[in-house]
Design an enzyme around this catalytic site. Structure first.
Site, mmCIF file in Angstrom:
data_model
loop_
_atom_site.group_PDB
_atom_site.id
_atom_site.type_symbol
_atom_site.label_atom_id
_atom_site.label_comp_id
_atom_site.label_asym_id
_atom_site.label_seq_id
_atom_site.Cartn_x
_atom_site.Cartn_y
_atom_site.Cartn_z
ATOM 1 N N LYS A 161 0.838 -1.206 0.000
ATOM 2 C CA LYS A 161 0.000 0.000 0.000
ATOM 3 C C LYS A 161 0.872 1.255 0.000
ATOM 4 O O LYS A 161 0.654 2.175 -0.779
ATOM 5 C CB LYS A 161 -0.916 0.019 1.246
ATOM 6 C CG LYS A 161 -1.908 -1.119 1.292
ATOM 7 C CD LYS A 161 -2.815 -1.013 2.496
ATOM 8 C CE LYS A 161 -2.084 -1.138 3.832
ATOM 9 N NZ LYS A 161 -1.450 -2.441 4.033
ATOM 10 N N THR A 162 1.853 1.274 0.908
ATOM 11 C CA THR A 162 2.725 2.444 0.978
ATOM 12 C C THR A 162 3.505 2.585 -0.325
ATOM 13 O O THR A 162 3.744 3.690 -0.818
ATOM 14 C CB THR A 162 3.665 2.327 2.191
ATOM 15 O OG1 THR A 162 2.861 2.170 3.368
ATOM 16 C CG2 THR A 162 4.530 3.562 2.353
ATOM 17 N N ASP A 216 -1.714 7.709 3.645
ATOM 18 C CA ASP A 216 -1.301 6.374 4.099
ATOM 19 C C ASP A 216 -1.981 6.088 5.445
ATOM 20 O O ASP A 216 -2.392 7.018 6.140
ATOM 21 C CB ASP A 216 0.232 6.357 4.260
ATOM 22 C CG ASP A 216 0.790 4.934 4.237
ATOM 23 O OD1 ASP A 216 0.003 3.977 4.071
ATOM 24 O OD2 ASP A 216 2.018 4.781 4.375
ATOM 25 N N GLU A 217 -2.098 4.819 5.822
ATOM 26 C CA GLU A 217 -2.659 4.425 7.129
ATOM 27 C C GLU A 217 -4.021 5.093 7.360
ATOM 28 O O GLU A 217 -4.306 5.607 8.450
ATOM 29 C CB GLU A 217 -1.704 4.805 8.271
ATOM 30 C CG GLU A 217 -0.275 4.310 8.099
ATOM 31 C CD GLU A 217 -0.071 2.861 8.524
ATOM 32 O OE1 GLU A 217 -1.064 2.199 8.945
ATOM 33 O OE2 GLU A 217 1.065 2.373 8.406
HETATM 34 P P1 ATP Z 1 1.748 -2.147 5.966
HETATM 35 O O1 ATP Z 1 0.320 -2.544 5.979
HETATM 36 O O2 ATP Z 1 2.527 -2.901 6.967
HETATM 37 O O3 ATP Z 1 1.925 -0.674 6.021
HETATM 38 P P2 ATP Z 1 2.078 -1.989 3.109
HETATM 39 O O4 ATP Z 1 0.856 -2.566 2.527
HETATM 40 O O5 ATP Z 1 2.180 -0.533 3.155
HETATM 41 O O6 ATP Z 1 2.331 -2.640 4.553
HETATM 42 P P3 ATP Z 1 4.618 -1.866 1.821
HETATM 43 O O7 ATP Z 1 5.393 -1.448 3.006
HETATM 44 O O8 ATP Z 1 4.297 -0.873 0.796
HETATM 45 O O9 ATP Z 1 3.292 -2.606 2.312
HETATM 46 O O10 ATP Z 1 5.312 -3.096 1.107
HETATM 47 C C1 ATP Z 1 5.817 -4.206 1.853
HETATM 48 C C2 ATP Z 1 7.114 -4.702 1.239
HETATM 49 O O11 ATP Z 1 6.847 -5.310 -0.014
HETATM 50 C C3 ATP Z 1 8.093 -3.591 0.967
HETATM 51 O O12 ATP Z 1 9.392 -4.061 1.206
HETATM 52 C C4 ATP Z 1 7.866 -3.296 -0.513
HETATM 53 O O13 ATP Z 1 9.010 -2.749 -1.107
HETATM 54 C C5 ATP Z 1 7.571 -4.679 -1.064
HETATM 55 N N1 ATP Z 1 6.693 -4.663 -2.265
HETATM 56 C C6 ATP Z 1 5.464 -4.122 -2.351
HETATM 57 N N2 ATP Z 1 4.943 -4.317 -3.575
HETATM 58 C C7 ATP Z 1 5.870 -4.986 -4.301
HETATM 59 C C8 ATP Z 1 5.935 -5.498 -5.643
HETATM 60 N N3 ATP Z 1 4.946 -5.362 -6.502
HETATM 61 N N4 ATP Z 1 7.070 -6.145 -6.018
HETATM 62 C C9 ATP Z 1 8.089 -6.304 -5.143
HETATM 63 N N5 ATP Z 1 8.086 -5.865 -3.884
HETATM 64 C C10 ATP Z 1 6.990 -5.207 -3.444
HETATM 65 MG MG MG Z 2 2.346 0.796 4.760
#
Ligand code: ATP
Ligand code: MG
Length: 687
Positions: A30-31, A211-212
């Protein structure tokens, strides 16, 4: 997939015309969608300063800016990336004049606020004033002004607080000051009441990203709506399962309202997790399972099964800390079963120890310091950095080494004992001239030639007291005797009174005194031989003298936290760990009563059920921070107040549905225990 985004992520990134909600589980990117979308928007020609990205913390904002910089280079610096509150400051500095606020208004801190509230409500009691502050803040978070709060007050007490609130607001206006909640509330008022200002901001902001989103409160949602207007060009990302700020007024209603308020909302769901192994995700899914769902989702990943999630039962906090340190050391040495893909991650920064409450950090800090492992405490103050603990450590350091000048200066001035700055300056000059430590200088004959007799006798008294303490510490052994020594020492130097004299609020002084008592317990336990500091497994040992224990503590205390270093182990509360990730995570103190946290009064059943749901989300947040390995530890005996009580593993551990054999004790620890036992019987120290 283009630029490391999957199809659903790309869809979210490319949806530029209207509102977009990404609703997805932890680690699903998401981030990442937000940072890539910032880049995409700039690519399409939107000026960087017309993009606003809102994060939950300042730290998250800094990280997002860095990611954006990596993606688009220089223009990233013009993107507005900040928290809701910082955005509020910007709005008020630019346009607050419309509300009669000067651009240089000040932002009050809690102490200022409590002071003003005491005055407005006619009380001298800080606890009452803090309660008012809390209530007023909750009202403001829910979007109520004083008049509205009065109208909806449920009893006399609330009516009284609403009246205090009205006076309080008048004062703030007179002082050209705002509080933290006003940073959301006043921009709201500004945009609501001043069409020209609102239109200007709506035109200016080409896209808003948040975000969040699950942790926004009612006022923040209103502010968002006013900022984006009819065009509704915004992207919100969030996870209902990670809403952990309900206690601060965050509301999941905001997630439910979005599709109603914006019928054209594009909702995108992500289910692939890129962070964690399947073993970790299974545990996460199992824990969050029982909670009611806004929308059903099951996280999966392609990162392989990975190491099993391990559960460790520890004897008590110190034992838990030792086990954590041993684990960090063994993975770093590459000897751990944590092989496979995790083997690459061996730097200190690859490790995090997460817990429910700040006070749980202390045992880990001590163990890490002893092992000389650099760490930082995020989301709280390091125990050893607290002024009161530094004071006490200075005294102990001085007992061990009277020539430790910095410790000498700290001890002689806290609490102050009628020895003035000037006397100390002269003593210092004298010591430098004769190449003596301050302590040595104290007893030099010629000192009376440079200092008045009264000053000399004050200094001598201090020196004699130190000598006496040292002598007693050398002969004090065992828990009880150590406790008595410490109590007597604190009473003699008047430390509790000193805390009360140096703090405005009794509550703060009491909290600091609580840390002091904690510290004394910790020292006394070591003298009693209950806790072994000589390395290896925690066992019952021979009692030690206080001076011996002081020697270890002097060592621990002087190793400073290396916050500025990047390669450090992170100690963090679960709340402060939101959004972050580490290859190796240790979730500590996963006991009934700690996580889920159980306050003394339970309250009505419905409130309790909701609290457990929030605690469950907190556990889910904790589990999903881990990329490669996850250890969950619990305490067989845990501290409750000042006593050790039997501990029970958290219900969440059972719910993680781990294979039975992963919950076994670490076999190497058993081996070490056997070896110790053998050595003890043979009367030789264990190798
Ligand atoms: P949270 O809910 O904990 O905030 P999030 O949904 O924001 O998590 P991110 O932090 O954006 O998730 O991504 C988690 C990890 O996965 C990060 O290391 C990010 O770089 C990696 N990632 C996300 N999408 C991809 C993708 N399509 N290909 C490779 N790596 C990815
Ligand atoms: Mg996040």
């Amino acid at each position: 997939m283009s630029a490391g985004l999957n199809l659903a992520q790309l869809q979210a990134v490319n949806h530029l015309s209207g509102p977009c909600l990404v609703l997805a589980g932890a680690g699903s990117g998401k981030t990442r969608v937000i940072t890539h979308k910032i880049a995409r928007l700039i690519q399409t020609g939107l000026a960087a300063e017309r993009i606003a990205a809102i994060t939950f913390t300042n730290k998250a904002a800094a990280e997002m800016r860095e990611r954006a910089r990596q993606l688009v280079g220089k223009p990233a610096k013009d993107v507005v990336i900040c928290t809701f509150h910082a955005l509020g400051v910007r709005l008020l500095r630019e346009d607050g004049a419309a509300l009669g606020l000067k651009p240089q208004f000040s932002i009050l801190d809690t102490d200022d606020i409590v002071g003003i509230l005491k005055d407005c409500g006619g009380t001298t009691d800080a606890v009452t004033a803090r309660h008012w502050q809390w209530t007023i803040s909750a009202w403001k978070g829910a979007g109520l002004d004083a008049a509205q709060a009065l109208a909806q007050a449920r009893d006399d007490n609330e009516r009284f607080i609403a009246l205090v609130m009205a006076k309080y607001q008048e004062r703030l206006a007179a002082y050209q000051s705002v509080d933290f909640d006003d940073l959301i509330g006043l921009p709201l008022k500004l945009l609501r009441e001043h069409d020209d200002v609102r239109q200007r901001w709506q035109q200016r902001l080409g896209h808003v990203l948040i975000d969040e989103y699950q942790d926004t409160n009612a006022s923040q949602y209103e502010l968002l709506k006013l900022l984006v207007g009819q065009a509704a060009r915004f992207t919100a990302v969030g996870d209902d399962d990670q809403s952990i700020y309900g206690w601060r007024g965050a509301t999941l209603e905001n997630l439910k309202k979005l599709p109603q308020d914006f019928p054209q909302l594009q909702v995108i769901k992500l289910e692939q997790n890129y962070r964690s192994t399947s073993a970790i995700l299974r545990a996460a899914n199992a824990v969050i399972g029982p909670n009611p769902k806004l929308f059903p989702k099951t996280l999966w990943s392609e990162l392989g099964e990975g190491e099993p999630v391990r559960v460790i039962a520890c004897d008590h906090e110190e034992h838990e800390a030792e086990r954590a340190v041993a684990r960090i050391q063994s993975i770093r040495a590459g000897s751990s079963a944590a092989g496979g893909s995790g083997a690459r991650f061996k730097a200190f920064k690859d490790f995090a120890i997460l817990y429910r409450a700040n006070h749980q950090a202390r045992a880990f800090e001590a163990a890490l310091r002893k092992a000389q492992i650099p760490y930082k405490v995020s989301g709280g103050t390091s125990f050893f950095d607290r002024a009161e603990i530094k004071d006490l450590c200075a005294w102990l350091r001085l007992l061990v080494n009277p020539d430790d000048d910095p410790a000498f200066l700290r001890a002689i001035t806290t609490p102050r004992r009628g020895i003035g700055h000037q006397t100390l300056a002269q003593l210092g000059a004298f010591a430098t001239q004769y190449k003596l430590s301050l302590f040595e200088a104290l007893f030099a004959h010629s000192l009376s030639a440079v200092l008045p007799a009264r000053a000399v006798s004050g200094l001598h008294e201090f020196g004699r007291y130190l000598n006496e303490l040292e002598h007693r510490a050398r002969h004090t052994t065992g828990h009880e005797a150590a406790r008595a020594f410490l109590d007597d020492w604190l009473k003699t130097i008047g430390y509790e009174q000193y805390l009360h004299d140096s703090e405005d609020s009794d509550k703060m002084a009491a909290a600091r005194w609580g840390h002091v008592l904690d510290f004394c317990d910790w020292v006394a336990q070591r003298c009693g031989g209950q806790i072994d500091d000589s390395g290896g497994l925690t066992t019952e040992r021979e009692p030690k003298t206080l001076l011996e224990v002081a020697q270890t503590i002097a060592l621990i205390a002087t190793i400073s936290e290396r916050e500025q270093d990047q390669d450090v182990v992170t100690l963090s509360t679960l709340h402060a760990a939101k959004g972050l990730e580490w290859p190796h995570v240790i979730l500590a103190g996963v006991n009934e009563g700690l996580l889920p946290f159980k306050p003394d009064d339970d309250g009505p059943a419905e409130a309790l059920a909701q609290r457990i749901q929030e605690e469950r989300r907190l556990m889910y947040v904790g589990i999903t921070r881990a990329q490669h390995t996850l250890v969950v530890s619990w305490l067989k005996r845990r501290k409750k107040g000042r006593e050790l009580v039997p501990g029970q593993p958290s219900r969440f551990i059972e719910e993680m549905q781990l294979d039975a054999d992963t919950t076994r004790e670490d076999p190497r620890a058993k081996l070490r225990a056997l070896r110790e036992e053998f050595a003890r019987r043979a009367g030789t120290p264990a190798a």
